[in-house]
Write an enzyme that holds these catalytic residues in place. Structure first.
Site, short mmCIF file in Angstrom:
data_model
loop_
_atom_site.label_atom_id
_atom_site.label_comp_id
_atom_site.label_asym_id
_atom_site.label_seq_id
_atom_site.Cartn_x
_atom_site.Cartn_y
_atom_site.Cartn_z
N ARG A 147 0.84 -1.20 0.00
CA ARG A 147 0.00 0.00 0.00
C ARG A 147 0.88 1.25 0.00
NH1 ARG A 147 -5.20 -1.03 1.73
NH2 ARG A 147 -5.82 -3.13 1.14
N LYS A 233 2.00 -3.22 4.33
CA LYS A 233 2.17 -1.78 4.57
C LYS A 233 3.59 -1.44 5.03
CE LYS A 233 -2.68 -0.99 5.51
NZ LYS A 233 -3.71 -0.51 6.45
N CYS A 453 -11.89 7.34 11.91
CA CYS A 453 -12.02 6.77 10.57
C CYS A 453 -13.36 7.21 9.98
CB CYS A 453 -11.95 5.26 10.66
SG CYS A 453 -13.42 4.55 11.40
N CYS A 459 -18.47 3.33 4.91
CA CYS A 459 -17.74 2.10 5.15
C CYS A 459 -18.68 0.92 5.39
CB CYS A 459 -16.80 2.25 6.34
SG CYS A 459 -15.91 0.72 6.64
N CYS A 498 -15.16 0.19 13.94
CA CYS A 498 -15.08 -1.27 14.05
C CYS A 498 -13.66 -1.62 14.46
CB CYS A 498 -15.47 -1.93 12.71
SG CYS A 498 -14.12 -2.09 11.54
N CYS A 502 -8.54 1.45 11.49
CA CYS A 502 -8.05 2.34 10.42
C CYS A 502 -7.50 3.67 10.93
CB CYS A 502 -9.15 2.58 9.40
SG CYS A 502 -9.69 1.07 8.58
FE1 SRM Z 1 -8.58 0.73 6.64
C1 SRM Z 1 -10.65 -1.65 5.48
C2 SRM Z 1 -10.57 3.12 5.50
C3 SRM Z 1 -6.09 2.95 7.10
C4 SRM Z 1 -6.99 -1.51 8.67
N1 SRM Z 1 -10.28 0.72 5.60
C5 SRM Z 1 -10.97 -0.38 5.17
C6 SRM Z 1 -12.13 0.03 4.26
C7 SRM Z 1 -11.63 0.02 2.85
C8 SRM Z 1 -13.42 -0.78 4.42
C9 SRM Z 1 -13.61 -1.98 3.54
O1 SRM Z 1 -12.74 -2.84 3.45
O2 SRM Z 1 -14.69 -2.06 2.95
C10 SRM Z 1 -12.37 1.48 4.77
C11 SRM Z 1 -13.01 2.44 3.79
C12 SRM Z 1 -13.88 3.42 4.54
C13 SRM Z 1 -14.36 4.54 3.74
O3 SRM Z 1 -15.59 4.70 3.62
O4 SRM Z 1 -13.56 5.32 3.22
C14 SRM Z 1 -11.00 1.83 5.30
N2 SRM Z 1 -8.35 2.65 6.23
C15 SRM Z 1 -9.31 3.50 5.85
C16 SRM Z 1 -8.85 4.95 5.90
C17 SRM Z 1 -9.47 5.82 4.83
C18 SRM Z 1 -9.15 5.49 7.31
C19 SRM Z 1 -8.88 6.95 7.55
O5 SRM Z 1 -9.46 7.44 8.50
O6 SRM Z 1 -8.09 7.57 6.87
C20 SRM Z 1 -7.33 4.73 5.79
C21 SRM Z 1 -6.84 4.70 4.37
C22 SRM Z 1 -5.35 4.66 4.32
C23 SRM Z 1 -4.74 4.74 2.96
O7 SRM Z 1 -4.64 5.84 2.40
O8 SRM Z 1 -4.30 3.70 2.46
C24 SRM Z 1 -7.21 3.35 6.41
N3 SRM Z 1 -6.81 0.70 7.63
C25 SRM Z 1 -5.99 1.77 7.80
C26 SRM Z 1 -5.03 1.51 8.83
C27 SRM Z 1 -3.98 2.47 9.36
C28 SRM Z 1 -2.71 2.39 8.60
O9 SRM Z 1 -2.61 1.73 7.56
O10 SRM Z 1 -1.76 3.02 9.04
C29 SRM Z 1 -5.30 0.22 9.30
C30 SRM Z 1 -4.61 -0.49 10.48
C31 SRM Z 1 -3.23 -0.90 10.17
C32 SRM Z 1 -3.21 -2.28 9.60
O11 SRM Z 1 -3.52 -2.43 8.42
O12 SRM Z 1 -2.90 -3.21 10.33
C33 SRM Z 1 -6.41 -0.27 8.52
N4 SRM Z 1 -8.76 -1.27 6.98
C34 SRM Z 1 -8.04 -1.97 7.89
C35 SRM Z 1 -8.54 -3.32 7.91
C36 SRM Z 1 -8.00 -4.47 8.81
C37 SRM Z 1 -6.85 -5.14 8.19
C38 SRM Z 1 -6.42 -6.38 8.94
O13 SRM Z 1 -5.25 -6.64 9.01
O14 SRM Z 1 -7.29 -7.09 9.44
C39 SRM Z 1 -9.60 -3.37 6.99
C40 SRM Z 1 -10.48 -4.59 6.66
C41 SRM Z 1 -9.81 -5.57 5.79
O15 SRM Z 1 -8.74 -5.34 5.22
O16 SRM Z 1 -10.38 -6.64 5.66
C42 SRM Z 1 -9.72 -2.05 6.43
FE1 SF4 Z 2 -14.50 1.10 8.35
FE2 SF4 Z 2 -13.71 -0.14 10.52
FE3 SF4 Z 2 -11.92 1.06 8.97
FE4 SF4 Z 2 -13.57 2.51 10.39
S1 SF4 Z 2 -12.04 1.10 11.21
S2 SF4 Z 2 -13.10 2.80 8.21
S3 SF4 Z 2 -15.41 1.30 10.40
S4 SF4 Z 2 -13.13 -0.67 8.39
#
Ligand code: SRM
Ligand code: SF4
Length: 639
Positions: A147, A233, A453, A459, A498, A502
């Site tokens: 990513r 990442k 988030c 989401c 959740c 994120c």
């Molecule tokens: Fe995230 C999934 C938003 C950073 C862990 N994340 C999602 C999704 C795409 C939901 C989905 O799968 O349907 C969310 C979209 C929501 C929306 O409506 O926009 C979403 N994640 C975000 C963002 C936009 C949150 C924010 O407030 O900015 C961040 C986008 C970052 C980017 O530009 O790439 C975002 N997500 C993160 C982070 C933080 C980080 O990367 O530093 C994490 C935790 C770190 C990690 O990955 O361990 C994170 N997102 C997840 C996960 C859980 C992954 C896992 O290991 O289980 C999911 C769900 C999944 O992948 O199945 C997820």
């Molecule tokens: Fe969606 Fe959960 Fe990520 Fe929030 S933390 S954007 S509710 S997947």
């Protein structure tokens, strides 16, 4: 030497269905290419999975769900811009696209990207093409691959370490970029738009196999047919700067320079990750471990070796167990390091000493080190919008159009504008003031250091509100701190809808994690520099109980924190005294009976009360606050 696997992975009985989807996609082409041409509002399940690799998620507006009717399908696009770099031309394009095809907002993400929400399928190609033609990319912003690579956003020109971090973020991103032609074939009908060629060392590394890190003669030399088992990442930072949340990443690199400021190599950390699932103990938050040090010329082979280790040994059967953190947890760091060394072809050296990490947000005006200035602007929860007299979107459009400034997005959903001529400072500040954009010093630090988030309504995984609820919740926390006599106090608060994490709530001093509708887990005890993980204090706190839950903790903190020149912070306090002590104090805590001002009672009709309650819950605000605001507004009309 490893070549393309002789036996398709999907023949192995246990692999997850996404592995089959990747195999059938022919290098991320299908079924996206075919379904894009169909006159439909949405993609099939296979299409949704492959579209992610192109940087887009299929979503629906959950506020508009009506039983029995088709969902309000729309798409989110996410940019991939290493180190948060957004040229002025790209920003103006994104701004315009969000107005024309999106929901009129842009969202700066926690990984230094931008998201546009609300794009309809019929407009997807136009939006993708406009981004690509205007110096942007979304390729690999989502999906099972590397990513957006994070780096400290500060655009210092006189700090070689910061320059190396930015440069190598670009290079690692280029190294791990999918090589498939699918992206340009689908979104630009085959025209290849290249903004900058990868560094020659990166090109060489993409051809140098090492000990089986590459699939020769494959369109994807690093990833092969099946890409990674799960998202991957990386970040790169400088000693002492933890603006990137280093310990939450699969791979974290730290630039090591010599006394002359020349690059020597990199310290390597691996195995962080925050995603978890409620009630599934086998999923957990994990901080990255130190792996060792490599010289600068070896960094590409090292990165390829780590990727190959996870690619070949990561769990492809159970996606909940597929992140690299589980591989490192299951194997232990030593076995992981040895396997990486097998691909790397030599030993990894011991870690170089590092100073303590601090969290830096770079907000406000700063010199960038070459006579020019940069300006960090706080963006509440990353949402760039115009609302009432708050016109952040207008301000950024005006500034970017007038001064053509590049931007760096920060890992905390904020924006840094840079390359500012000191002569333009007053004019830029005047635009921000006119548009109601507060200076960082005027913002409540509880808000400044918080993140939420997006959660509802876009989401699909959200259980609770997050971005829409946090402002009201922070007001309540502030009111409570005032009440218990901690008027100036602040700490890092992060919220997610959740457990996926994120907004990285598990590294906050006070973390709220959506648990069930209107209820959150409460995590406590991380530190302000995000080098220590929080732990779950309460499993299910109805949001209505916020004050009764937090008041005893704040009172206990006030009474027992370590004082001195730097008074103990809330996160450190919770960690030091331990949850047992916190729970015991809370169990016997009696709130002081207010001897202060009298409280008045006013009756309302049942129906008004019900609507008021629903509105208060929706906005995450106390009912009294809404009542006072409404009565105040009404009384003003009489004056
Ligand atoms: Fe995230 C999934 C938003 C950073 C862990 N994340 C999602 C999704 C795409 C939901 C989905 O799968 O349907 C969310 C979209 C929501 C929306 O409506 O926009 C979403 N994640 C975000 C963002 C936009 C949150 C924010 O407030 O900015 C961040 C986008 C970052 C980017 O530009 O790439 C975002 N997500 C993160 C982070 C933080 C980080 O990367 O530093 C994490 C935790 C770190 C990690 O990955 O361990 C994170 N997102 C997840 C996960 C859980 C992954 C896992 O290991 O289980 C999911 C769900 C999944 O992948 O199945 C997820
Ligand atoms: Fe969606 Fe959960 Fe990520 Fe929030 S933390 S954007 S509710 S997947």
């Amino acid at each position: 030497m490893v070549t393309t696997p002789s036996k398709p992975l999907v023949d192995t009985p246990k692999v997850s269905k996404v592995e089959g989807i990747k195999e059938r996609s022919h290098g991320l082409r299908e079924p996206v290419a075919t379904e894009l041409l169909q006159d439909t509002t949405h993609f099939s399940e296979d299409g949704i999975q492959i579209l992610k690799f192109h940087g887009s998620y299929q979503q629906d507006n959950r506020d508009n769900r009506i039983k029995g009717q088709e969902k309000d399908y729309q798409f989110m696009l996410r940019t991939r811009n290493p180190g948060g770099f957004i040229p002025a031309q790209l920003y103006l394009t994104l701004d315009q696209l969000s107005e024309e095809y999106g929901n009129h907002t842009l969202r700066a993400t926690t990984r230094q990207g931008f998201q546009i929400h609300g794009v309809l399928k019929q407009n997807l190609k136009t939006v993708f093409a406009a981004i690509i033609r205007n110096m942007g990319s979304t390729l690999g912003a989502c999906g099972d691959l590397n990513r957006n690579v994070m780096a400290p956003p500060a655009p210092y020109k006189n700090r070689p370490d910061y320059t190396y971090a930015r440069e190598y973020a670009d290079r690692i991103a280029d190294l791990l970029m999918p090589q498939t032609g699918a992206y340009y074939e689908i979104w630009l009908d085959g025209e290849k738009v290249i903004t900058a060629e990868p560094h020659p060392d990166v090109v060489a590394a993409l051809h140098r196999n090492g000990s089986g890190t590459l699939f020769h003669d494959h369109e994807e030399p690093i990833y092969g047919t099946y890409y990674m088992p799960r998202k991957f990442k990386c970040c790169i930072t400088v000693p002492g700067d933890n603006s990137v949340d280093l310990f939450s990443q699969d791979v974290g690199l730290v630039v090591i320079t010599n006394a002359q400021g020349e690059l020597e190599g990199f310290n390597v950390f691996a195995g962080g990750g925050l995603g978890r699932t409620h009630n599934k103990e086998e999923t957990f938050v994990r901080m990255a471990d130190p792996i060792g040090y490599v010289d600068k010329d070896d960094i590409y082979d090292l990165m390829k070796a780590i990727v190959a280790t996870q690619r070949d040994h990561g769990d492809r059967a159970n996606r909940r167990h597929a992140r690299m953190k589980y591989l490192i947890h299951d194997w232990g760091v030593d076995r992981f390091r040895q396997t990486v060394e097998g691909y790397f072809g030599k030993p990894i050296q011991p870690l170089r000493p590092l100073p303590e990490f601090k969290y830096l947000d770079f907000l406000g005006w700063h010199e960038q080190g070459d006579g020019k200035l940069f300006l960090g602007i706080s963006v509440e929860n990353g949402r760039i919008k115009d609302e009432g007299s708050f016109l952040l979107k207008t301000a950024l459009r005006e500034i970017t159009t007038r001064f053509s400034l590049p931007m760096r997005l920060t890992p905390h959903q904020n924006i840094l504008l840079y390359e500012i001529d000191p002569g333009d400072q007053a004019e830029i500040q005047a635009i921000l003031d006119r548009c109601g954009v507060q200076r960082e010093t005027a913002i409540d630090p509880l808000v400044r250091y918080s993140m939420a988030c997006p959660a509802l309504p876009t989401c699909g995984l959200a259980i609770t509100e997050s971005e829409r609820a946090l402002p009201g919740i922070l007001e309540r926390v502030r009111a409570l701190l005032d009440k218990v006599g901690l008027r100036q106090e602040h700490f890092v608060v992060r919220m997610t809808g959740c457990p996926n994490g994120c907004a990285r709530p598990y590294l906050a001093e006070l973390g709220f994690v959506g648990q069930s509708p209107e209820a959150y887990q409460v995590w406590l005890g991380a530190n302000a520099s995000q080098t220590r993980m929080a732990e779950p204090y309460l499993d299910n706190m109805p949001i209505a109980d916020l004050e009764t839950t937090l008041e005893p903790l704040f009172v206990y903190f006030k009474q027992n924190r370590k004082r001195g020149k730097t008074p103990e912070r809330f996160g450190d306090f919770c960690h030091r005294v331990g949850f047992e002590a916190l729970r015991q104090f809370a169990a016997t805590y009696e709130p002081a009976v207010s001897k202060g001002k009298p409280r008045y009672r006013i009756g309302v009709r049942d129906e008004v009360y019900t609507r008021l309650k629903a509105a208060a819950e929706h906005q995450g605000k106390p009912m009294t606050e809404l009542v006072n605001a409404a009565i105040e507004a009404y009384l003003q009309t009489l004056e």
